[in-house]
Design a protein around this motif. Structure first.
Motif, PDB file in Angstrom:
ATOM      1  N   ALA A  14       0.811  -1.220   0.000  1.00 18.62           N
ATOM      2  CA  ALA A  14       0.000   0.000   0.000  1.00 18.62           C
ATOM      3  C   ALA A  14       0.847   1.274   0.000  1.00 18.62           C
ATOM      4  O   ALA A  14       0.303   2.369  -0.113  1.00 18.62           O
ATOM      5  CB  ALA A  14      -0.930  -0.007   1.211  1.00 18.62           C
ATOM      6  N   LEU A  15       2.180   1.135   0.087  1.00 21.81           N
ATOM      7  CA  LEU A  15       3.014   2.334   0.182  1.00 21.81           C
ATOM      8  C   LEU A  15       2.941   3.218  -1.064  1.00 21.81           C
ATOM      9  O   LEU A  15       2.944   4.428  -0.979  1.00 21.81           O
ATOM     10  CB  LEU A  15       4.485   1.953   0.428  1.00 21.81           C
ATOM     11  N   GLY A  16       2.924   2.554  -2.248  1.00 23.44           N
ATOM     12  CA  GLY A  16       2.808   3.341  -3.480  1.00 23.44           C
ATOM     13  C   GLY A  16       4.081   4.028  -3.928  1.00 23.44           C
ATOM     14  O   GLY A  16       4.031   4.981  -4.706  1.00 23.44           O
ATOM     15  N   ILE A  17       5.230   3.552  -3.459  1.00 23.19           N
ATOM     16  CA  ILE A  17       6.516   4.167  -3.850  1.00 23.19           C
ATOM     17  C   ILE A  17       7.316   3.232  -4.747  1.00 23.19           C
ATOM     18  O   ILE A  17       7.909   3.628  -5.735  1.00 23.19           O
ATOM     19  CB  ILE A  17       7.406   4.436  -2.613  1.00 23.19           C
ATOM     20  N   PHE A  18       7.342   1.953  -4.334  1.00 19.05           N
ATOM     21  CA  PHE A  18       8.178   0.963  -5.021  1.00 19.05           C
ATOM     22  C   PHE A  18       7.288  -0.063  -5.730  1.00 19.05           C
ATOM     23  O   PHE A  18       6.138  -0.256  -5.361  1.00 19.05           O
ATOM     24  CB  PHE A  18       9.081   0.242  -4.011  1.00 19.05           C
ATOM     25  N   SER A  19       7.885  -0.754  -6.687  1.00 19.74           N
ATOM     26  CA  SER A  19       7.101  -1.666  -7.527  1.00 19.74           C
ATOM     27  C   SER A  19       6.561  -2.874  -6.764  1.00 19.74           C
ATOM     28  O   SER A  19       7.295  -3.557  -6.051  1.00 19.74           O
ATOM     29  CB  SER A  19       7.990  -2.184  -8.659  1.00 19.74           C
ATOM     30  N   ASN A  20       5.281  -3.162  -7.000  1.00 16.10           N
ATOM     31  CA  ASN A  20       4.701  -4.374  -6.430  1.00 16.10           C
ATOM     32  C   ASN A  20       4.996  -5.616  -7.271  1.00 16.10           C
ATOM     33  O   ASN A  20       4.458  -6.681  -6.989  1.00 16.10           O
ATOM     34  CB  ASN A  20       3.176  -4.218  -6.276  1.00 16.10           C
ATOM     35  N   ALA A  21       5.867  -5.500  -8.273  1.00 13.80           N
ATOM     36  CA  ALA A  21       6.350  -6.716  -8.934  1.00 13.80           C
ATOM     37  C   ALA A  21       7.381  -7.399  -8.049  1.00 13.80           C
ATOM     38  O   ALA A  21       7.711  -8.570  -8.235  1.00 13.80           O
ATOM     39  CB  ALA A  21       6.983  -6.372 -10.277  1.00 13.80           C
ATOM     40  N   VAL A  22       7.897  -6.648  -7.105  1.00 16.40           N
ATOM     41  CA  VAL A  22       8.871  -7.191  -6.148  1.00 16.40           C
ATOM     42  C   VAL A  22       8.081  -7.841  -5.013  1.00 16.40           C
ATOM     43  O   VAL A  22       7.100  -7.263  -4.532  1.00 16.40           O
ATOM     44  CB  VAL A  22       9.760  -6.052  -5.608  1.00 16.40           C
ATOM     45  N   PRO A  23       8.473  -9.042  -4.583  1.00 12.26           N
ATOM     46  CA  PRO A  23       7.729  -9.684  -3.486  1.00 12.26           C
ATOM     47  C   PRO A  23       7.614  -8.777  -2.272  1.00 12.26           C
ATOM     48  O   PRO A  23       8.562  -8.039  -1.945  1.00 12.26           O
ATOM     49  CB  PRO A  23       8.564 -10.926  -3.181  1.00 12.26           C
ATOM     50  N   PRO A  24       6.472  -8.837  -1.574  1.00 14.50           N
ATOM     51  CA  PRO A  24       6.256  -7.919  -0.448  1.00 14.50           C
ATOM     52  C   PRO A  24       6.880  -8.394   0.861  1.00 14.50           C
ATOM     53  O   PRO A  24       6.494  -7.922   1.933  1.00 14.50           O
ATOM     54  CB  PRO A  24       4.728  -7.883  -0.351  1.00 14.50           C
ATOM     55  N   GLN A  25       7.781  -9.313   0.794  1.00 17.06           N
ATOM     56  CA  GLN A  25       8.469  -9.796   1.999  1.00 17.06           C
ATOM     57  C   GLN A  25       9.796 -10.415   1.560  1.00 17.06           C
ATOM     58  O   GLN A  25      10.030 -10.559   0.371  1.00 17.06           O
ATOM     59  CB  GLN A  25       7.616 -10.865   2.707  1.00 17.06           C
ATOM     60  N   ILE A  37      14.629  -7.340  -5.972  1.00 22.50           N
ATOM     61  CA  ILE A  37      14.231  -8.721  -5.637  1.00 22.50           C
ATOM     62  C   ILE A  37      15.425  -9.429  -5.012  1.00 22.50           C
ATOM     63  O   ILE A  37      15.334 -10.039  -3.945  1.00 22.50           O
ATOM     64  CB  ILE A  37      13.737  -9.498  -6.887  1.00 22.50           C
ATOM     65  N   PHE A  38      16.557  -9.323  -5.690  1.00 21.75           N
ATOM     66  CA  PHE A  38      17.746 -10.009  -5.192  1.00 21.75           C
ATOM     67  C   PHE A  38      18.060  -9.623  -3.744  1.00 21.75           C
ATOM     68  O   PHE A  38      18.400 -10.475  -2.917  1.00 21.75           O
ATOM     69  CB  PHE A  38      18.942  -9.707  -6.108  1.00 21.75           C
ATOM     70  N   ILE A  39      17.918  -8.341  -3.430  1.00 16.98           N
ATOM     71  CA  ILE A  39      18.309  -7.873  -2.089  1.00 16.98           C
ATOM     72  C   ILE A  39      17.428  -8.489  -0.997  1.00 16.98           C
ATOM     73  O   ILE A  39      17.810  -8.550   0.169  1.00 16.98           O
ATOM     74  CB  ILE A  39      18.313  -6.321  -2.036  1.00 16.98           C
ATOM     75  N   LEU A  40      16.253  -9.016  -1.408  1.00 11.79           N
ATOM     76  CA  LEU A  40      15.371  -9.691  -0.436  1.00 11.79           C
ATOM     77  C   LEU A  40      15.710 -11.165  -0.260  1.00 11.79           C
ATOM     78  O   LEU A  40      15.096 -11.858   0.540  1.00 11.79           O
ATOM     79  CB  LEU A  40      13.906  -9.560  -0.881  1.00 11.79           C
ATOM     80  N   THR A  41      16.658 -11.657  -1.067  1.00 11.29           N
ATOM     81  CA  THR A  41      17.044 -13.070  -0.957  1.00 11.29           C
ATOM     82  C   THR A  41      18.391 -13.257  -0.274  1.00 11.29           C
ATOM     83  O   THR A  41      18.797 -14.388  -0.027  1.00 11.29           O
ATOM     84  CB  THR A  41      17.176 -13.731  -2.362  1.00 11.29           C
ATOM     85  N   ALA A  42      19.096 -12.139  -0.033  1.00 12.05           N
ATOM     86  CA  ALA A  42      20.515 -12.257   0.351  1.00 12.05           C
ATOM     87  C   ALA A  42      20.823 -11.552   1.673  1.00 12.05           C
ATOM     88  O   ALA A  42      21.300 -10.410   1.679  1.00 12.05           O
ATOM     89  CB  ALA A  42      21.389 -11.688  -0.769  1.00 12.05           C
ATOM     90  N   PRO A  43      20.584 -12.230   2.805  1.00 10.62           N
ATOM     91  CA  PRO A  43      20.894 -11.591   4.084  1.00 10.62           C
ATOM     92  C   PRO A  43      22.390 -11.333   4.271  1.00 10.62           C
ATOM     93  O   PRO A  43      22.782 -10.497   5.091  1.00 10.62           O
ATOM     94  CB  PRO A  43      20.393 -12.612   5.123  1.00 10.62           C
ATOM     95  N   GLU A  44      23.198 -12.051   3.480  1.00 13.85           N
ATOM     96  CA  GLU A  44      24.661 -11.838   3.591  1.00 13.85           C
ATOM     97  C   GLU A  44      25.045 -10.440   3.122  1.00 13.85           C
ATOM     98  O   GLU A  44      26.109  -9.929   3.480  1.00 13.85           O
ATOM     99  CB  GLU A  44      25.415 -12.880   2.736  1.00 13.85           C
TER     100      GLU A  44
END
Ligand code: SF4
Length: 500
Positions: free
Chosen positions: A379-390, A427-434
């Motif tokens: 609901a933020l409306g700033i960044f793309s919702n094609a990116v997973p929301p978590q 998207i990548f940055i949400l997969t890589a806690p390292e």
């Protein structure tokens, strides 16, 4: 221009009304204060706001050796929300823009006739567009043929954009994009059919930078993503429709990655020949690259035909998720009927709200069961919702996001801001806690030669950006009903207060 390791130092200014291209210097003060990407785009947007700017900007780390550093960002006023919003470009587009010799392209005004913008080797020209009237795929082919180079990267619109449909999406080459804010319509209104990019520049690298990037890349590859790849893993994380997951599993031919990305999430599905067929055959278009998992999942009601409906959206330049919602709403249950309805949507100028889709601020919500944290970020409306929301593939614990919905949503927003500013795939940055803030700050310190740069400075720039753009969102659009969970309003206020 001192920062030769990361930027070319040039901002391209294109006036479509006059057809003139100019350039400005990318001032060091802008880099010092905002780093790049969405944050510099916003400053440029404010500077040129009277001329309805559409800005394509690279991040501080775009096209470097930093894992996932492929992104450029489109920033403009969304015709859907009425506010400034961002869409990331992945694949090779951002890299190609930097290699043309421009870090940012600011596109102003409207042309009276269909045109294309050709940016190459430090030059830019506004040219008549003979591609007007062609679909996305035909346009990309024509551009590459005309410019005599299959390596041309293209940002184009299809019939939906030409007709100024609110569902129009810009496409990166053949396979759509993560534009969920109607920037395809903005290009159509500007009569801008395409931006074609080709460059052969090179960048200096600071001593030790390459080795640090390689070490981080290895750590990521051996971390939580180890042994995992493809859109299916992300779909499993999000618990998308089981039927769609089976379609992905049955039809997967290969998983592709964008420039320098350790997690190949772009899954190519084959449905016009066996998915096991590995050599080239005479089947012309064997399948479709899944660049928008949310769009594919939204077409889940078509079962095995979902990927073909997605392909049709890509050809027409339609945003897939909202299109799928409207096709389903119109009761079209088979592929032929769905394709017919998609064609109608390319011609429709009806606003999404009037079409019965209160799409606005929760732009194209993911077809998943929302929790408060995922509803908040959508609901933020700033960044793309094609990116997973978590966070995906990894778990929130891997990132130490905090447990409350507000904490998770604030973490997501900050992580996205960092990606959009630095030019790392969101998207990548949400997969890589390292890839921690400390490591990113360390890499920036080396590559920019900024002795005093710190994680606090990086974090502060991201928070300041969020604070400003969140304040600008006040009153934007309407929130999709599926996202209106208990606590949403209070949660939004809490997020705003975190970044004040
Ligand atoms: S995560 Fe996917 S979209 Fe992002 S850079 Fe990697 S392959 Fe590309």
């Amino acid at each position: 221009m001192d920062y030769i390791n990361n930027y070319t130092g040039n901002i391209l200014i294109v006036d479509l009304e006059s057809g003139k291209c100019d350039q400005e210097e990318l001032e060091n003060e802008l880099i010092d204060g905002y780093l790049g990407g969405a944050a510099i785009n916003l400053e440029l947007h404010k500077k040129y706001s009277a001329k309805d700017p559409l800005i394509i900007g690279t991040g501080l780390l775009t096209s470097t050796f930093v894992p996932g550093s492929c992104a450029a960002i489109i920033t403009g006023k969304s015709p859907i929300t009425g506010k400034v919003a961002n869409a990331p470009l992945t694949w090779q587009t951002g890299i190609e823009l930097k290699l043309t010799g421009f870090d940012f392209a600011v596109i102003l005004g409207k042309s009276a006739k269909p045109v294309k913008l050709w940016i190459h080797d430090g030059l830019a020209d506004v040219e008549d567009s003979g591609e007007w009237g062609k679909d996305v795929w035909e346009t990309v082919d024509a551009l590459r043929h005309n410019y005599g180079d299959d390596m041309v990267e293209a940002i184009v619109i299809g019939p939906a954009g030409e007709n100024c449909s609110p569902l129009a999406q810009v496409s990166e080459n053949y396979w759509g994009s993560k534009d969920k804010f109607g920037f395809g319509k903005v290009m159509g209104e500007k009569k801008l059919k395409a931006v074609a990019l080709r460059g052969l520049s090179a960048f200096e690298v600071a001593d030790g930078f390459f080795d640090e990037c390689t070490t981080l890349s290895r750590e990521i590859a051996n971390g939580v993503i180890k042994g995992k790849q493809g859109a299916g893993e992300i779909g499993k994380s999000l618990k998308i429709n089981e039927g769609v997951l089976s379609v992905i599993q049955e039809m997967t031919h290969r998983d592709n990655a964008c420039f320098n990305c350790p997690y190949p999430c772009l899954t190519f599905l084959k449905y016009r020949e066996s998915a096991k067929e590995m050599k080239s055959t005479d089947v012309k278009e064997p399948g479709c690259l899944i660049t928008d998992l949310s769009g594919l999942a939204a077409f889940g009601f078509l079962g095995k035909d979902a990927p073909q409906a997605l392909e049709q959206c890509f050809r027409f330049g339609l945003e897939p998720t909202a299109s799928a919602m409207l096709v389903e709403k119109a009761g079209k249950k088979d592929l032929a009927a769905a394709k017919g309805e998609l064609e109608n949507l390319t011609k429709s100028s009806t606003g999404l709200k009037e079409a019965g889709l209160p799409h606005l601020n929760g732009v194209s919500p993911w077809p998943i069961t929302p929790s408060l944290d995922t509803a908040l970020v959508q609901a933020l409306g700033i960044f793309s919702n094609a990116v997973p929301p978590q966070v995906v593939v990894a778990s929130p614990k891997d990132f130490s996001t905090g447990d409350s919905a507000q904490a998770k949503a604030a973490f997501w927003a900050k992580r996205q801001a960092m990606a959009y500013i630095l030019g790392i795939c969101p998207i990548f940055i949400l997969t890589a806690p390292e890839m921690t803030e400390e490591k990113l700050a360390g890499l920036i310190k080396i590559t920019m030669g900024w002795e005093n740069f710190s994680v606090e400075k990086l974090s502060g720039i991201c928070s300041k950006y969020l604070s400003e753009i969140l304040a600008m969102q006040a009153g934007a659009g309407e929130i999709h009903p599926s996202l209106k969970l208990d606590g949403l309003e209070a949660g939004m206020q809490q997020i705003r207060s975190v970044f004040k």
